[in-house]
Design an enzyme around this catalytic site. Structure first.
Site, mmCIF file in Angstrom:
data_model
loop_
_atom_site.group_PDB
_atom_site.id
_atom_site.type_symbol
_atom_site.label_atom_id
_atom_site.label_comp_id
_atom_site.label_asym_id
_atom_site.label_seq_id
_atom_site.Cartn_x
_atom_site.Cartn_y
_atom_site.Cartn_z
ATOM 1 N N GLU A 254 0.884 -1.170 0.000
ATOM 2 C CA GLU A 254 0.000 0.000 0.000
ATOM 3 C C GLU A 254 0.914 1.211 0.000
ATOM 4 O O GLU A 254 1.598 1.481 0.984
ATOM 5 C CB GLU A 254 -0.899 0.001 1.234
ATOM 6 N N HIS A 327 -11.221 -1.250 2.379
ATOM 7 C CA HIS A 327 -11.858 -0.906 3.658
ATOM 8 C C HIS A 327 -11.689 0.570 4.030
ATOM 9 O O HIS A 327 -12.194 0.993 5.060
ATOM 10 C CB HIS A 327 -11.260 -1.790 4.742
ATOM 11 N N ASP A 328 -10.949 1.330 3.228
ATOM 12 C CA ASP A 328 -10.740 2.759 3.518
ATOM 13 C C ASP A 328 -11.519 3.653 2.557
ATOM 14 O O ASP A 328 -11.385 4.880 2.619
ATOM 15 C CB ASP A 328 -9.256 3.123 3.370
HETATM 16 C C1 GLC Z 1 -3.693 1.971 5.987
HETATM 17 C C2 GLC Z 1 -4.910 1.135 6.250
HETATM 18 C C3 GLC Z 1 -5.868 1.920 7.086
HETATM 19 C C4 GLC Z 1 -5.201 2.250 8.396
HETATM 20 C C5 GLC Z 1 -3.857 2.941 8.183
HETATM 21 C C6 GLC Z 1 -3.035 2.903 9.430
HETATM 22 O O1 GLC Z 1 -3.960 3.068 5.202
HETATM 23 O O2 GLC Z 1 -5.460 0.692 5.053
HETATM 24 O O3 GLC Z 1 -7.079 1.259 7.324
HETATM 25 O O4 GLC Z 1 -6.033 3.066 9.168
HETATM 26 O O5 GLC Z 1 -3.083 2.334 7.183
HETATM 27 O O6 GLC Z 1 -2.584 1.605 9.674
#
Ligand code: GLC
Length: 555
Positions: A254, A327-328
């Site tokens: 990510e 999920h975001d």
């Molecule tokens: C990433 C996750 C998110 C989380 C963040 C901190 O972006 O996808 O859900 O809140 O990291 O871990």
């Protein structure tokens, strides 16, 4: 192009808290996932990515980990995990763990030690700085509102947390930290897991002087400020050598704040770092500059420009991951399609066609295969996500940037909780998700949108996803063919071709309700349909596209 199983795979993401509750406590769990393995096999996916299931105080629903080698109480036990893993493998499904190592929970034993004293052996596991001119060490903001620095009285210093103050950032420049992470990853690989989705991995290497960045609407620099730092590639190459090469893994990073040039390094086909990255440019297509809190609609031409730049930019050099949801993010049908009763079915299928025909590995987020929609949240009390709740208090109550009505509109459009309402299994109470009280509201449209109804209906969104997934497994061109955009200036149509040797596909998607015309390129006029979301019409030179119509023609 080199063929690889992870290029040919279709990944399904589960947010365990909201997938299936097996014990009636209102929270999804591992046994719930095991129960539903047949469903996943039926859909046809072959890799499962689980959002974090580790021990966690749940400040950020498991993205704050206090023990990387244990399971969260609400989700079950390590025995349940092992059962789920073998069930996945028996169903021909590989398992990807969410690796959250930019930060830990403040309740992780390393941090409990670290904050005790300057001399503690764990002090240097985290990023500590003294005050600067009586204030925070720099102007970085947390992703979840406010400063990214928390003052800690015990040693009179601040620690860095790019996310909540219960998620202190690890210091990756410390070789001991890296070794701990690598050992833990090897432990999971030894258990038999098949890969990792690496949470905000682009943020792990901070510039040593931690310079200020440009301020956003709340006065702080973006949490993305440290993205693609000076040693990130070196650390990932080390991880490749010490961990990833030990097994035949699938890895996706990510990478918030990643540019195309950086992505070519992270996901280069020589496989020195990761297999692919999640980039987020297309998720900002309906943002207001760097501010996501708006309900502005995108301009399709911007979406096409972004995705085409990534498709062409990584061609033959690196590998894309394809996603509309996770999920975001809010639900794609409410965001880029049309979730009204009339167009729900066709617009969900159109979005699926548009994405699944591109080059890259597609990701399906739980419920997307049913066309699950955003939820009708009525008040700030309906939200569970700290990002949404903090943003409301900061931007409405403290700083008065938005009125409460405006912010509620923006939250309904963009809140992460839209993706986190329980999976809609059937039309029984609580959508068949739990026999208890669900931890977050169930979307009331479960009586119309649910898996049970769709499994029995050949015209359903679910069956359409099944077909798309099957096609990808059958046709190399869908995985490996080159992508070329047509009609870049059209405001309504997203059309592109795929080419592999002599083979060619034409993908056409009408993104709107209004009918519109397209001229079919000559070479496709004698072609046949591979898939379509309407009853097909004979292919002609000029064709009228019905609302949200999409189809794929094979030359
Ligand atoms: C990433 C996750 C998110 C989380 C963040 C901190 O972006 O996808 O859900 O809140 O990291 O871990």
């Amino acid at each position: 192009m080199d063929k690889r199983w992870w290029k040919e795979s279709i990944v399904y993401q589960i947010y365990p808290r909201s997938f299936k509750d097996s014990d009636g406590d209102g929270i999804g769990d591992l046994n719930g996932i095991t129960e539903k393995m047949d469903y996943l096999e039926k859909l046809g996916i072959n890799v499962l990515w689980l959002s974090p299931v580790y021990k966690s105080p749940n400040d950020d629903n498991g993205y704050d980990i206090s023990d990387y080698q244990d399971i969260m109480d609400e989700f079950g036990t390590m025995e349940d995990f092992d059962k789920m893993l073998s069930s996945a493998h028996e169903h021909g499904i590989k398992l990807v763990m969410d690796l959250v190592v930019n930060h830990t929970s403040d309740e992780h034993p390393w941090f409990i030690e670290s904050r005790k004293s300057l001399e503690n052996p764990y002090r240097d596991y985290y990023i500590w700085r003294p005050a600067k001119d009586g204030k925070e060490p720099n102007n970085w903001g947390s992703c979840f509102s406010g400063s990214a620095w928390q003052y800690d009285e015990k040693t009179d210093m601040y620690y860095l947390h790019l996310f909540s103050k219960k998620q202190p950032d690890l210091n990756w420049d410390n070789p001991k930290v890296r070794q701990e992470v690598f050992d833990m990853m090897n432990w999971w690989l030894d258990k038999g897991v098949d890969g990792f989705r690496m949470d905000v991995i682009s943020l792990i290497s901070k510039k040593p002087d931690l310079p200020d960045g440009p301020a956003g609407i709340n006065g702080y620099a973006s949490f993305n400020e440290p993205a693609n730092g000076p040693h990130v590639h070196e650390y990932l190459q080390e991880m490749r050598e010490k961990v990833l090469n030990n097994a035949d893994t699938i890895t996706v990073g990510e990478c918030s704040g990643v540019t195309l040039e950086e992505a070519k390094k992270y996901a280069r086909s020589d496989e020195k770092e990761l297999n692919m990255v999640f980039q987020f440019e297309h998720m900002h297509v309906d943002a207001d500059g760097s501010n996501k809190w708006t309900d502005k609609k995108m301009d399709l031409r911007d979406l096409k420009e972004i995705l085409t730049r990534w498709q062409k930019g990584l061609e033959d050099i690196a590998w894309n991951s394809l996603f509309w949801e996770n999920h975001d993010q809010p639900r794609s049908i409410s965001r880029f399609g049309n979730d009204s009763k009339e167009y729900h079915n066709v617009s969900a299928k159109m979005l699926a066609t548009c994405l699944h025909m591109m080059q890259g590995t597609p990701y399906v987020y739980q419920g997307q295969e049913l066309g699950m929609t955003n939820a009708p949240f009525m008040s700030v009390k309906d939200f569970r996500d700290l990002d949404s709740i903090n943003a409301y208090y900061e931007l409405v109550e403290e700083q008065k940037v938005f009125t409460s009505e405006e912010m509620m509109r923006y939250l309904r459009a963009k809140s992460r909780d839209n993706a986190r309402t329980p999976f809609q299994w059937d039309d029984s109470e609580n959508a068949g998700f739990t026999t208890g009280t669900p931890w977050i509201m169930v979307n009331p449209n479960y009586t119309e949108i649910n898996a049970k109804d769709q499994l029995g209906d050949p015209d359903s969104v679910f069956c359409y996803y099944q077909k798309l997934i099957k096609l990808r497994k059958e046709k190399d061109i869908i995985v490996y063919g080159n992508y070329d955009l047509l009609l870049p200036d059209s405001k309504e149509i997203y059309a592109y071709t795929r080419t592999l040797g002599e083979e060619k596909l034409l993908v056409v998607c009408n993104f709107y309700e209004k009918e519109t015309e397209i001229e079919i390129p000559e070479e496709f006029r004698c072609g046949g349909y591979l898939i379509s979301n309407y009853e097909t019409k004979p292919v002609r030179e000029k064709m009228t596209l019905r609302p949200y119509e999409s189809f794929v023609i094979e030359k």
